[in-house]
Design an enzyme around this catalytic site. Structure first.
Site, PDB file in Angstrom:
ATOM      1  N   GLY A  99       0.829  -1.206   0.000  1.00 54.13           N
ATOM      2  CA  GLY A  99       0.000   0.000   0.000  1.00 54.13           C
ATOM      3  C   GLY A  99       0.855   1.243   0.000  1.00 54.13           C
ATOM      4  O   GLY A  99       0.580   2.210   0.717  1.00 54.13           O
ATOM      5  N   ALA A 100       1.911   1.230  -0.840  1.00 58.43           N
ATOM      6  CA  ALA A 100       2.951   2.260  -0.771  1.00 58.43           C
ATOM      7  C   ALA A 100       2.645   3.519  -1.568  1.00 58.43           C
ATOM      8  O   ALA A 100       3.440   4.465  -1.538  1.00 58.43           O
ATOM      9  CB  ALA A 100       4.280   1.665  -1.265  1.00 58.43           C
ATOM     10  N   SER A 101       1.533   3.574  -2.260  1.00 56.90           N
ATOM     11  CA  SER A 101       1.321   4.676  -3.196  1.00 56.90           C
ATOM     12  C   SER A 101       0.840   5.969  -2.543  1.00 56.90           C
ATOM     13  O   SER A 101       0.977   7.047  -3.133  1.00 56.90           O
ATOM     14  CB  SER A 101       0.325   4.255  -4.284  1.00 56.90           C
ATOM     15  OG  SER A 101      -0.938   3.975  -3.714  1.00 56.90           O
ATOM     16  N   VAL A 106      -2.145  -7.104  -3.329  1.00 55.42           N
ATOM     17  CA  VAL A 106      -1.832  -8.059  -2.255  1.00 55.42           C
ATOM     18  C   VAL A 106      -2.940  -9.077  -2.035  1.00 55.42           C
ATOM     19  O   VAL A 106      -2.715 -10.115  -1.385  1.00 55.42           O
ATOM     20  CB  VAL A 106      -1.501  -7.345  -0.926  1.00 55.42           C
ATOM     21  CG1 VAL A 106      -0.294  -6.446  -1.076  1.00 55.42           C
ATOM     22  CG2 VAL A 106      -2.706  -6.596  -0.377  1.00 55.42           C
ATOM     23  N   ASN A 158       0.658  -2.863   5.140  1.00 54.83           N
ATOM     24  CA  ASN A 158      -0.123  -1.636   5.280  1.00 54.83           C
ATOM     25  C   ASN A 158      -1.331  -1.589   4.347  1.00 54.83           C
ATOM     26  O   ASN A 158      -2.314  -0.913   4.653  1.00 54.83           O
ATOM     27  CB  ASN A 158       0.783  -0.431   5.010  1.00 54.83           C
ATOM     28  CG  ASN A 158       0.010   0.852   4.811  1.00 54.83           C
ATOM     29  OD1 ASN A 158      -0.526   1.435   5.753  1.00 54.83           O
ATOM     30  ND2 ASN A 158      -0.076   1.293   3.556  1.00 54.83           N
ATOM     31  N   TYR A 174     -15.642  -4.640   7.236  1.00 55.97           N
ATOM     32  CA  TYR A 174     -14.348  -4.027   7.515  1.00 55.97           C
ATOM     33  C   TYR A 174     -13.881  -4.369   8.925  1.00 55.97           C
ATOM     34  O   TYR A 174     -12.715  -4.730   9.142  1.00 55.97           O
ATOM     35  CB  TYR A 174     -14.445  -2.512   7.343  1.00 55.97           C
ATOM     36  CG  TYR A 174     -13.155  -1.789   7.629  1.00 55.97           C
ATOM     37  CD1 TYR A 174     -12.064  -1.902   6.769  1.00 55.97           C
ATOM     38  CD2 TYR A 174     -13.009  -0.986   8.758  1.00 55.97           C
ATOM     39  CE1 TYR A 174     -10.876  -1.244   7.027  1.00 55.97           C
ATOM     40  CE2 TYR A 174     -11.831  -0.328   9.022  1.00 55.97           C
ATOM     41  CZ  TYR A 174     -10.772  -0.454   8.143  1.00 55.97           C
ATOM     42  OH  TYR A 174      -9.587   0.199   8.417  1.00 55.97           O
ATOM     43  N   ALA A 206     -14.691  -6.948  10.719  1.00 53.37           N
ATOM     44  CA  ALA A 206     -14.300  -8.363  10.743  1.00 53.37           C
ATOM     45  C   ALA A 206     -12.872  -8.535  10.242  1.00 53.37           C
ATOM     46  O   ALA A 206     -12.076  -9.268  10.834  1.00 53.37           O
ATOM     47  CB  ALA A 206     -15.264  -9.182   9.893  1.00 53.37           C
TER      48      ALA A 206
END
Length: 230
Positions: free
Chosen positions: A12-14, A54, A81, A146, A148
């Protein structure tokens, strides 16, 4: 942990917390492989971007192989992340959205971590950071899917650290409250604003956890904005 010249993987690096964490790890002297669906606005000699979903095991394997080829196998940090959320009552939730949240928020941690752990075990050192949420500690009406997924992140983290602690590997679960990121683009009832936490402060806290002494393990970190309404 001494960070200089070691390798970190950040999913989630963007944008948001992931992008800020990449910047801070680079500033600390690490080599960073950033995995995300879209390319971040980050150009640095020690930064390598690889497109990755991912929630797709094959995509994760491809990103892992490319990162190893680029930086080698000295992976010291994995920051899980990447995550997303959709709003909706359980009986009204689109099954496709439910499955997407589980695939990305839960299965993604499994797909990434299972590849990195053997390398960390060989080195006798490593730190896995899992991003849960305040939603991982409570129930929220209209966010059951979410919630959960983020409860699952907590359970994975607490179980995994007990599996690997004696091999010199730390697992830390992070529970941010409302943070001013694009996460809320998909949440119709909430709009991101300046009184939420800053992504750079969350990233700075994660960096602190990673830099701790080898025999000092921060298991959980809960964080919230002090004045969420200003």
């Amino acid at each position: 942990m001494e960070l200089k010249n070691k390798v970190a993987i950040v999913t989630g690096a963007s944008k948001g917390i992931g992008l800020e964490l990449c910047r801070q790890l680079l500033a600390a002297g690490m080599k960073v492989a950033g995995w995300s669906r879209s390319e971040p606005d980050l150009k640095q000699d020690n930064f390598f971007w690889q497109q990755c979903d991912v929630g797709n095991m094959e995509s994760v394997q491809q990103a892992f192989s490319a990162s190893l080829e680029h930086f080698g196998a000295d992976i010291a940090v994995l920051a899980n992340n990447a995550g997303l959320g959709y709003e909706g009552k359980l009986d009204e939730m689109d099954p496709a959205q439910w499955h997407t949240m589980i695939d990305v928020n839960v299965n993604g941690i499994f797909y990434c971590t299972r590849l990195v752990l053997p390398l960390m075990k060989e080195r006798g050192e490593g730190h896995i950071i899992n991003l849960s949420s305040i939603a991982g500690t409570t129930g929220i009406a209209g966010m059951s899917g979410y919630v959960a997924s983020k409860h699952a992140v907590r359970g994975i983290s607490h179980s995994l650290y007990k599996e690997v602690r004696n091999e010199g590997i730390k697992v830390t679960c992070i529970y941010p409250g409302s943070t001013n990121t694009h996460f809320f683009d998909e949440i119709g009832s909430v709009t991101a604003h300046e009184h939420m936490m800053r992504p750079q402060d969350v990233a700075d806290t994660i960096l602190h956890c990673i830099k701790t002494h080898k025999n000092f393990h921060i298991v959980d970190v809960e964080m919230r904005p002090l004045k969420p309404k200003g």
